[in-house]
Design an enzyme around this catalytic site. Structure first.
Site, PDB file in Angstrom:
ATOM      1  N   LYS A  35      -0.014  -7.145  49.175  1.00 21.94           N
ATOM      2  CA  LYS A  35       1.066  -6.348  48.581  1.00 21.94           C
ATOM      3  C   LYS A  35       0.733  -4.857  48.594  1.00 21.94           C
ATOM      4  O   LYS A  35       1.542  -4.030  49.030  1.00 21.94           O
ATOM      5  CB  LYS A  35       1.310  -6.789  47.129  1.00 21.94           C
ATOM      6  N   ASN A  36      -0.465  -4.524  48.107  1.00 16.73           N
ATOM      7  CA  ASN A  36      -0.757  -3.109  47.909  1.00 16.73           C
ATOM      8  C   ASN A  36      -1.030  -2.363  49.215  1.00 16.73           C
ATOM      9  O   ASN A  36      -1.039  -1.134  49.233  1.00 16.73           O
ATOM     10  CB  ASN A  36      -1.874  -2.928  46.878  1.00 16.73           C
ATOM     11  N   ARG A  51       6.216   0.812  41.173  1.00 18.45           N
ATOM     12  CA  ARG A  51       5.199   1.842  41.072  1.00 18.45           C
ATOM     13  C   ARG A  51       4.952   2.512  42.423  1.00 18.45           C
ATOM     14  O   ARG A  51       4.799   3.723  42.533  1.00 18.45           O
ATOM     15  CB  ARG A  51       3.916   1.139  40.589  1.00 18.45           C
ATOM     16  N   CYS A  62       5.076  -2.291  36.774  1.00 22.39           N
ATOM     17  CA  CYS A  62       4.441  -2.973  35.643  1.00 22.39           C
ATOM     18  C   CYS A  62       3.928  -1.923  34.656  1.00 22.39           C
ATOM     19  O   CYS A  62       3.239  -0.989  35.046  1.00 22.39           O
ATOM     20  CB  CYS A  62       3.267  -3.833  36.122  1.00 22.39           C
ATOM     21  N   ARG A  70       0.592   5.604  32.906  1.00 25.70           N
ATOM     22  CA  ARG A  70       0.218   5.537  34.334  1.00 25.70           C
ATOM     23  C   ARG A  70       0.499   6.903  34.964  1.00 25.70           C
ATOM     24  O   ARG A  70       1.530   7.116  35.608  1.00 25.70           O
ATOM     25  CB  ARG A  70       0.985   4.404  35.026  1.00 25.70           C
ATOM     26  N   PRO A  71      -0.427   7.847  34.801  1.00 26.33           N
ATOM     27  CA  PRO A  71      -0.180   9.228  35.242  1.00 26.33           C
ATOM     28  C   PRO A  71      -0.188   9.374  36.761  1.00 26.33           C
ATOM     29  O   PRO A  71      -0.716   8.509  37.476  1.00 26.33           O
ATOM     30  CB  PRO A  71      -1.354   9.999  34.641  1.00 26.33           C
ATOM     31  N   ILE A  72       0.382  10.492  37.248  1.00 29.22           N
ATOM     32  CA  ILE A  72       0.336  10.780  38.693  1.00 29.22           C
ATOM     33  C   ILE A  72      -0.206  12.196  38.940  1.00 29.22           C
ATOM     34  O   ILE A  72      -0.001  12.764  40.002  1.00 29.22           O
ATOM     35  CB  ILE A  72       1.712  10.607  39.373  1.00 29.22           C
ATOM     36  N   ASP A 100      -6.972  -6.045  38.523  1.00 30.93           N
ATOM     37  CA  ASP A 100      -5.834  -6.933  38.778  1.00 30.93           C
ATOM     38  C   ASP A 100      -6.219  -8.408  38.709  1.00 30.93           C
ATOM     39  O   ASP A 100      -5.361  -9.275  38.879  1.00 30.93           O
ATOM     40  CB  ASP A 100      -5.199  -6.601  40.147  1.00 30.93           C
ATOM     41  N   ARG A 114       7.203 -10.193  42.081  1.00 33.36           N
ATOM     42  CA  ARG A 114       6.909  -8.879  42.693  1.00 33.36           C
ATOM     43  C   ARG A 114       5.742  -8.995  43.655  1.00 33.36           C
ATOM     44  O   ARG A 114       5.636  -8.219  44.600  1.00 33.36           O
ATOM     45  CB  ARG A 114       6.436  -7.872  41.627  1.00 33.36           C
TER      46      ARG A 114
HETATM   47  C1  EPZ Z   1      -2.982   0.536  42.133  1.00 35.31           C
HETATM   48  O1  EPZ Z   1      -2.264   1.261  41.156  1.00 35.31           O
HETATM   49  C2  EPZ Z   1      -2.353  -0.831  42.194  1.00 35.31           C
HETATM   50  N1  EPZ Z   1      -0.941  -0.688  42.523  1.00 35.31           N
HETATM   51  C3  EPZ Z   1      -2.526  -1.535  40.855  1.00 35.31           C
HETATM   52  O2  EPZ Z   1      -2.115  -2.870  41.049  1.00 35.31           O
HETATM   53  C4  EPZ Z   1      -4.001  -1.560  40.437  1.00 35.31           C
HETATM   54  O3  EPZ Z   1      -4.114  -2.057  39.119  1.00 35.31           O
HETATM   55  C5  EPZ Z   1      -4.600  -0.162  40.495  1.00 35.31           C
HETATM   56  O4  EPZ Z   1      -4.364   0.437  41.797  1.00 35.31           O
HETATM   57  C6  EPZ Z   1      -6.108  -0.142  40.262  1.00 35.31           C
HETATM   58  O5  EPZ Z   1      -6.748  -0.944  41.221  1.00 35.31           O
HETATM   59  C7  EPZ Z   1      -0.586  -0.445  43.776  1.00 35.31           C
HETATM   60  O6  EPZ Z   1      -1.385  -0.336  44.681  1.00 35.31           O
HETATM   61  C8  EPZ Z   1       0.869  -0.322  44.043  1.00 35.31           C
HETATM   62  P1  EPZ Z   1      -4.818   4.072  40.180  1.00 35.31           P
HETATM   63  P2  EPZ Z   1      -2.431   2.846  41.076  1.00 35.31           P
HETATM   64  O7  EPZ Z   1      -4.181   5.347  40.537  1.00 35.31           O
HETATM   65  O8  EPZ Z   1      -2.794   3.345  42.417  1.00 35.31           O
HETATM   66  C9  EPZ Z   1      -5.825   6.881  36.443  1.00 35.31           C
HETATM   67  C10 EPZ Z   1      -0.942  -4.841  40.654  1.00 35.31           C
HETATM   68  O9  EPZ Z   1      -0.939  -5.672  39.707  1.00 35.31           O
HETATM   69  N2  EPZ Z   1      -5.006   7.888  37.141  1.00 35.31           N
HETATM   70  O10 EPZ Z   1      -5.965   3.581  40.982  1.00 35.31           O
HETATM   71  O11 EPZ Z   1      -1.227   3.394  40.435  1.00 35.31           O
HETATM   72  C11 EPZ Z   1      -4.984   5.751  35.858  1.00 35.31           C
HETATM   73  O12 EPZ Z   1      -4.472   6.078  34.590  1.00 35.31           O
HETATM   74  C12 EPZ Z   1      -0.958  -3.364  40.357  1.00 35.31           C
HETATM   75  O13 EPZ Z   1      -0.883  -5.161  41.849  1.00 35.31           O
HETATM   76  C13 EPZ Z   1      -4.992   9.181  36.683  1.00 35.31           C
HETATM   77  O14 EPZ Z   1      -5.642   9.519  35.694  1.00 35.31           O
HETATM   78  O15 EPZ Z   1      -3.695   2.946  40.122  1.00 35.31           O
HETATM   79  C14 EPZ Z   1      -5.969   4.611  35.832  1.00 35.31           C
HETATM   80  O16 EPZ Z   1      -6.734   4.697  34.663  1.00 35.31           O
HETATM   81  C15 EPZ Z   1      -0.886  -3.072  38.905  1.00 35.31           C
HETATM   82  N3  EPZ Z   1      -4.214  10.095  37.343  1.00 35.31           N
HETATM   83  C16 EPZ Z   1      -6.887   4.878  37.029  1.00 35.31           C
HETATM   84  O17 EPZ Z   1      -6.662   6.241  37.390  1.00 35.31           O
HETATM   85  C17 EPZ Z   1      -3.495   9.761  38.452  1.00 35.31           C
HETATM   86  O18 EPZ Z   1      -2.831  10.629  39.027  1.00 35.31           O
HETATM   87  C18 EPZ Z   1      -6.627   4.030  38.259  1.00 35.31           C
HETATM   88  O19 EPZ Z   1      -5.248   4.132  38.658  1.00 35.31           O
HETATM   89  C19 EPZ Z   1      -3.533   8.440  38.918  1.00 35.31           C
HETATM   90  C20 EPZ Z   1      -4.298   7.506  38.252  1.00 35.31           C
END
Ligand code: EPZ
Length: 428
Positions: free
Chosen positions: A22-23, A93, A117, A122-124, A310, A407
Site C-alpha cells: 500500500k505505502n 493521508r 487514519c 500528524r504534522p507535515i 504499523d 483501505r
Molecule cells: C507513513 O506515514 C505511513 N503512511 C504510516 O502508515 C506509518 O505509520 C508511518 O509512515 C510510520 O511508518 C503512509 O505511508 C501513507 P511519518 P507518514 O511522516 O509518512 C512525525 C498505515 O497504517 N512527523 O513517517 O505520514 C510524525 O508526527 C499508515 O499504513 C513530523 O514531526 O508518517 C510521527 O511522529 C498509518 N513532521 C513521525 O514523524 C512531519 O512533517 C513519523 O511520521 C512528518 C512527520
C-alpha cells in the site's frame, strides 16, 4: 452498516499470498505525474486507498486503464489540474504525495489538507521545510477545508536535515527534487522498504537518486523522466499481519510472495517469543509455526529497521495469547493506543501505563481466555488487530467501521478464509 462477522476458535493454517505494498503504491501512482510518457504499474493491491488515488489522478486529467487484476496503465502526461480539492484527497493521508509530484513537474500545487487514519497529531512541517529548501514558497490556509499551497519559478537542489525521521517527508522531497536543478541531500532520511521502492521506480524513469535505504539520500536533478513498467514490492505490513494472526491462533502457515529482508524486524520478535520461523529464500516465502506454546516479550516501535508502528496493535493481540506479561512502547506516533478499549471488550488484560504522551506504554497479561465482542475499528491497523482478536476467541464477534480495514488489506475476507477462518461481510 457493513460489518465483519467472525466466528473464532480455529488455528489459522494453510497459505496466504501477499499483495503489493500500500505505502509504495500510494506514492508511486502520483509519481507517474513526473513522467513524459505512460507507465505500467504491476502488483498493485486492490484496496480503497489505491482506488482513491487513481480516482484523484483521473479527475486531474490522467487516463488510468486496468490491464488485469493487479496491473494498471497510467498516462499522467495529460494532467492539467493543480488545484486538487476532490473529496478523496481529504480522506487519505497519502494525498500529500500530490504536493511533491505536482511541485516537481508543474512547480505549483494547491492540495486539500490530507486526512486518513487519525491517531493524534500528524504534522507535515518536514514536508514543507523540504519544499522550502528547494526554493518553493508555501502557505497553509486555515479552517475546515484547509488547503496547502506550494509554488516556485524553479526548483534548485537543497540540503534538508530531518530532526524526526519521516517516511512521508523523505518520499515527498524525493518527488519534488528529482527534476530540480543541482543536487539535493536529505539527512536523517527514512529507510523503509517503500522509500527504496519509490527511489527504484524514479531511477528506472531516469532519475538519479543514490542512498535510498540509508539515512543519507542524494538526489541529482535530471531534465526528463520517461514512463516505465514497474512492479511494486510486496506489503511488509500485510505479511506481518498474517504472520501475527497465524501465530496468535496457534496455527501454522506459509506466507508467500514476501521479501524476507523486509520482515526481519517482525519475525525476529516472533523468534524471540519461541515461535518457529523458517524462511525459504528460493520461494520468497516464510513459514510460521506456533502450534506450541510461546512466551511474551517487550516491543518498542521505531522507524525501519526498528519494529514497525504499523504492526503495534496486531502484536498486542499476539502478546495477549502468549505466556507471561508483555510490554508495548509506541515511539513513532504520539497517540496510537486509542483502540485498546475495543480490544478490552474481548476480556483482554491490557493496562495503559500513563507516563506522559508518547511515553505511555501497554502492559499485556497473556494467557487469558477471550470472549466474543462487538468492536469498532478505529483505524486500519487497529482494525486488523480486532480481526485477529476475534479469531482468538471461540465465540462470535463483529467489527464495524470496516472501511478502515479495506483501505489497506487486499481481499481480506478471501485471504483469511483460505487460512480456515470463519469470517464474512454482513450488512447490519
Ligand atoms: C507513513 O506515514 C505511513 N503512511 C504510516 O502508515 C506509518 O505509520 C508511518 O509512515 C510510520 O511508518 C503512509 O505511508 C501513507 P511519518 P507518514 O511522516 O509518512 C512525525 C498505515 O497504517 N512527523 O513517517 O505520514 C510524525 O508526527 C499508515 O499504513 C513530523 O514531526 O508518517 C510521527 O511522529 C498509518 N513532521 C513521525 O514523524 C512531519 O512533517 C513519523 O511520521 C512528518 C512527520
Amino acid at each position: 452498516m457493513r460489518k465483519f462477522l467472525i466466528k473464532g476458535g480455529k488455528p489459522l493454517c494453510g497459505e496466504v499470498s501477499i499483495s503489493g505494498a500500500k505505502n509504495s503504491a500510494v506514492a508511486i501512482i502520483p509519481a507517474t505525474i513526473l513522467a513524459d510518457s505512460p507507465c505500467i504499474l504491476e502488483n498493485i493491491p486492490d484496496i480503497s486507498d489505491v482506488q482513491a488515488m487513481f480516482e484523484i489522478l483521473e479527475q486531474m486529467g490522467a487516463t488510468v486503464e486496468r490491464l488485469d487484476a493487479t496491473t494498471y496503465k497510467v498516462d499522467a502526461t495529460t494532467v492539467t489540474i493543480t488545484n486538487v480539492f476532490f473529496p478523496q484527497v481529504g480522506n487519505m493521508r497519502a494525498s500529500y504525495y500530490l504536493l511533491g509530484a505536482l511541485l516537481g513537474q508543474k512547480h505549483t500545487a494547491n492540495v486539500l489538507m490530507p486526512g486518513g487514519c487519525e491517531f493524534g497529531e500528524r504534522p507535515i512541517n518536514l514536508h514543507l521545510k523540504g519544499f522550502k529548501s528547494l526554493g518553493a514558497d508555501y502557505s497553509v490556509s486555515g479552517g475546515l477545508n484547509a488547503v496547502i499551497s506550494v509554488q516556485t519559478e524553479k526548483l534548485v537542489g537543497g540540503y534538508i536535515y530531518m530532526d524526526v525521521v519521516s517516511v512521508g517527508a523523505t518520499m515527498n522531497i524525493m518527488l519534488a527534487a528529482v527534476k530540480a536543478e543541482g543536487t539535493t541531500v536529505i539527512e536523517n532520511a527514512a529507510r523503509e522498504p517503500h522509500v527504496v521502492d519509490l527511489a527504484n521506480f524514479l531511477n528506472m524513469m531516469g532519475a538519479n537518486i543514490k542512498g535510498a535505504g540509508t539515512s543519507t539520500v542524494k538526489i541529482t536533478g535530471v531534465k526528463e523522466l520517461h514512463g516505465v513498467t514497474y512492479s511494486i514490492i510486496p506489503d511488509q505490513i500485510e505479511a506481518g499481519t498474517y504472520m501475527t494472526a497465524v501465530a496468535a491462533t496457534h496455527g501454522t502457515a506459509v506466507i508467500k510472495n514476501i521479501i524476507p529482508k523486509h520482515l526481519e524486524p517482525i519475525f525476529s520478535k516472533l523468534v524471540d517469543m519461541g515461535i518457529k520461523i523458517s524462511i525459504n529464500y528460493d520461494e520468497d516465502s516464510i513459514t510460521v509455526d506456533a502450534t506450541e506454546k510461546f512466551h511474551a516479550c517487550d516491543v518498542t516501535t521505531a522507524p525501519h529497521p526498528g519494529f514497525p508502528t504499523d504492526m503495534q496493535p496486531q502484536f498486542v493481540v499476539l502478546l495477549a495469547m502468549a505466556e507471561g506479561t508483555g510490554i508495548i512502547r509506541e515511539q513513532v506516533w504520539e497517540s496510537r493506543f486509542q483502540y485498546v478499549s475495543e480490544l478490552q471488550k474481548t476480556g483482554m488484560n491490557i493496562v495503559i501505563q500513563s507516563v506522559k504522551k508518547k511515553d505511555d506504554f501497554l502492559l499485556i497479561q497473556g494467557g487469558k481466555k477471550l470472549k466474543g465482542a462487538e468492536m469498532t475499528a478505529t483505524d486500519l491497523r487497529a482494525g486488523a488487530a480486532m480481526i485477529i482478536a476475534a479469531l482468538c476467541t471461540d465465540a462470535e464477534s463483529t467489527i464495524s467501521n470496516i472501511n478502515f480495514i479495506e483501505r489497506g488489506y487486499d481481499c481480506v475476507i478471501e485471504k483469511f478464509r483460505n487460512l480456515g477462518a470463519d469470517i464474512q461481510r454482513i450488512e447490519d
